[in-house]
Design a protein around this motif. Structure first.
Motif, PDB file in Angstrom:
ATOM      1  N   LYS A 104       0.760  -1.379  -0.037  1.00  0.00           N
ATOM      2  CA  LYS A 104       0.054   0.002  -0.038  1.00  0.00           C
ATOM      3  C   LYS A 104       0.795   1.212  -0.071  1.00  0.00           C
ATOM      4  CE  LYS A 104      -4.069  -2.057   2.219  1.00  0.00           C
ATOM      5  NZ  LYS A 104      -4.784  -2.071   3.588  1.00  0.00           N
ATOM      6  N   LYS A 107       4.099   2.909  -5.192  1.00  0.00           N
ATOM      7  CA  LYS A 107       3.352   3.621  -6.207  1.00  0.00           C
ATOM      8  C   LYS A 107       3.791   2.516  -7.275  1.00  0.00           C
ATOM      9  CE  LYS A 107       3.409   8.121  -4.608  1.00  0.00           C
ATOM     10  NZ  LYS A 107       3.997   9.624  -4.788  1.00  0.00           N
ATOM     11  N   HIS A 128      -6.425  -4.790  -6.321  1.00  0.00           N
ATOM     12  CA  HIS A 128      -7.694  -4.060  -5.790  1.00  0.00           C
ATOM     13  C   HIS A 128      -8.277  -4.649  -5.006  1.00  0.00           C
ATOM     14  CE1 HIS A 128     -11.210  -1.351  -6.949  1.00  0.00           C
ATOM     15  NE2 HIS A 128     -11.853  -2.655  -7.027  1.00  0.00           N
ATOM     16  N   GLY A 131      -6.801  -3.685  -1.549  1.00  0.00           N
ATOM     17  CA  GLY A 131      -6.849  -2.284  -1.102  1.00  0.00           C
ATOM     18  C   GLY A 131      -5.631  -1.592  -1.516  1.00  0.00           C
ATOM     19  N   ASP A 133      -3.725   0.488  -4.553  1.00  0.00           N
ATOM     20  CA  ASP A 133      -3.776   1.074  -5.644  1.00  0.00           C
ATOM     21  C   ASP A 133      -2.663   0.890  -6.569  1.00  0.00           C
ATOM     22  OD1 ASP A 133      -5.907   2.295  -4.605  1.00  0.00           O
ATOM     23  OD2 ASP A 133      -4.922   4.184  -4.156  1.00  0.00           O
ATOM     24  N   CYS A 134      -2.950   0.965  -8.286  1.00  0.00           N
ATOM     25  CA  CYS A 134      -1.907   0.903  -9.007  1.00  0.00           C
ATOM     26  C   CYS A 134      -2.660   1.466 -10.348  1.00  0.00           C
ATOM     27  CB  CYS A 134      -1.501  -0.610  -9.216  1.00  0.00           C
ATOM     28  SG  CYS A 134      -2.799  -1.291  -9.982  1.00  0.00           S
ATOM     29  N   ASP A 135      -1.451   1.835 -11.245  1.00  0.00           N
ATOM     30  CA  ASP A 135      -1.834   2.573 -12.403  1.00  0.00           C
ATOM     31  C   ASP A 135      -1.492   1.406 -13.343  1.00  0.00           C
ATOM     32  OD1 ASP A 135      -2.308   5.066 -11.108  1.00  0.00           O
ATOM     33  OD2 ASP A 135      -0.647   5.982 -11.921  1.00  0.00           O
ATOM     34  N   ALA A 156      -8.093  -0.979 -11.994  1.00  0.00           N
ATOM     35  CA  ALA A 156      -6.955   0.077 -11.939  1.00  0.00           C
ATOM     36  C   ALA A 156      -7.303   1.364 -11.377  1.00  0.00           C
ATOM     37  CB  ALA A 156      -6.611   0.128 -13.295  1.00  0.00           C
ATOM     38  N   THR A 157      -6.277   1.814 -10.629  1.00  0.00           N
ATOM     39  CA  THR A 157      -6.696   3.312  -9.891  1.00  0.00           C
ATOM     40  C   THR A 157      -6.745   4.348 -10.938  1.00  0.00           C
ATOM     41  OG1 THR A 157      -5.392   2.599  -7.985  1.00  0.00           O
ATOM     42  CG2 THR A 157      -5.819   4.900  -8.259  1.00  0.00           C
ATOM     43  N   ASN A 158      -5.785   4.238 -12.061  1.00  0.00           N
ATOM     44  CA  ASN A 158      -5.728   4.997 -13.156  1.00  0.00           C
ATOM     45  C   ASN A 158      -5.486   4.187 -14.376  1.00  0.00           C
ATOM     46  OD1 ASN A 158      -6.106   8.039 -12.159  1.00  0.00           O
ATOM     47  ND2 ASN A 158      -4.321   7.105 -10.915  1.00  0.00           N
TER      48      ASN A 158
END
Length: 295
Positions: A104, A107, A128, A131, A133-135, A156-158
């Protein structure tokens, strides 16, 4: 027998299937692969697991028709069965064994090229669900060859979609998109790249320059999937490895991509396999029976 419970055409020559395989679904993890065989005459085909449903006992596979066996596979329909469906094989993604709280803090960016989107998806979905986040940067040559865009967008977060010809999303390759994100101020602690060999090579050249540790999947060079044929032999950090038993994931900055790609071309001919046997000596695997390395 392993029945096909769902079939979907994702793009030209790219198909998705859900296969009933409860024992595989019960224990598999993101990053692992399976081997399918249509019937007694069919070839063994290693395919990275795209998704799994432990409750339903199903495994999702995605394949592209590139040879005789995958050509036959595309004509299988719901209700048809595979004779063999072996797995899970290979080592799970290192993400699975990493402390969630540590993940967590990271990045993370994934770069998926073409059918490489399929093995990226379960890792992003797993993050996901935990919990994290990842692009994701995913791309293909054209819009018509993009797969799993809606599915990836949900986990995906972004999500950044690219096409080589600019027909959809960012005009350019995944490396161009990554560079633009970095130029805009984005920072990443880890990159996972899965796709064609040439794509992973250039991703690693860029991330090495940017100082971003990178993991790659060498699934594209696997043939037999058991370590017997030697097709997936490669050099990682100066050591001989085999993608199917030591991977399929490796430190991308240590992989000798040029050697691996050259070897893939040489391996296709009988003369080439004989030359590899001579060059590789005691480290050569010839369990395929074509070059006598198993004798």
């Amino acid at each position: 027998m392993y029945p096909i419970v769902r079939k979907e055409k994702l793009a030209d020559k790219i198909f998705l299937m859900d296969v009933k395989a409860p024992r595989v679904a019960k224990t598999c993890e993101p990053g692992q692969f399976i081997i399918v065989k249509i019937d007694e005459e069919g070839e063994r085909i290693p395919l990275t697991i795209c998704d799994y449903n432990r409750k339903a006992g199903t495994i999702t596979i995605v394949f592209q028709t590139v040879g005789a066996s995958t050509e036959r596979m595309q004509y299988l329909e719901e209700g048809d069965s595979f004779q063999d469906f072996v797995g899970p094989l290979g080592c799970p993604s290192e993400l699975v064994d990493t402390d969630i709280e540590e993940l967590k803090k990271k990045k993370i960016v994934f770069i998926a090229g073409g059918v490489g989107t399929a093995p990226v998806y379960p890792q992003v979905k797993w993050l996901h669900e935990h919990g994290v986040d990842c692009d994701v940067i995913m791309g293909s040559k054209t819009k018509d060859l993009l797969i799993l865009v809606d599915e990836m967008e949900k986990v995906a977060t972004n999500l950044y979609v690219t096409t080589d010809d600019g027909s959809y999303g960012f005009h350019g390759m995944g490396t161009n998109q990554l560079q633009q994100l970095i130029d805009e101020g984005k920072t990443y602690d880890q990159c996972i790249a899965i796709g064609p060999m040439i794509m992973m090579k250039f991703v690693c050249l860029l991330t090495k320059e940017l100082g971003i540790p990178t993991i790659v999947s060498m699934n594209p060079i696997m043939v037999d999937g058991t370590g017997m044929c030697g097709a997936c032999r490669l050099t990682v950090g100066g050591e001989v490895k085999f993608a199917c038993v030591d991977g399929p994931e490796f430190d991308g900055h240590l992989v000798d991509f040029d050697q691996a790609m050259k070897r893939q071309q040489i391996y296709k001919t009988e003369e080439g396999r004989a030359m590899l046997k001579l060059q590789e000596g005691d480290t050569h695997h010839g369990g395929c029976g074509h070059c006598g390395g198993d004798k």
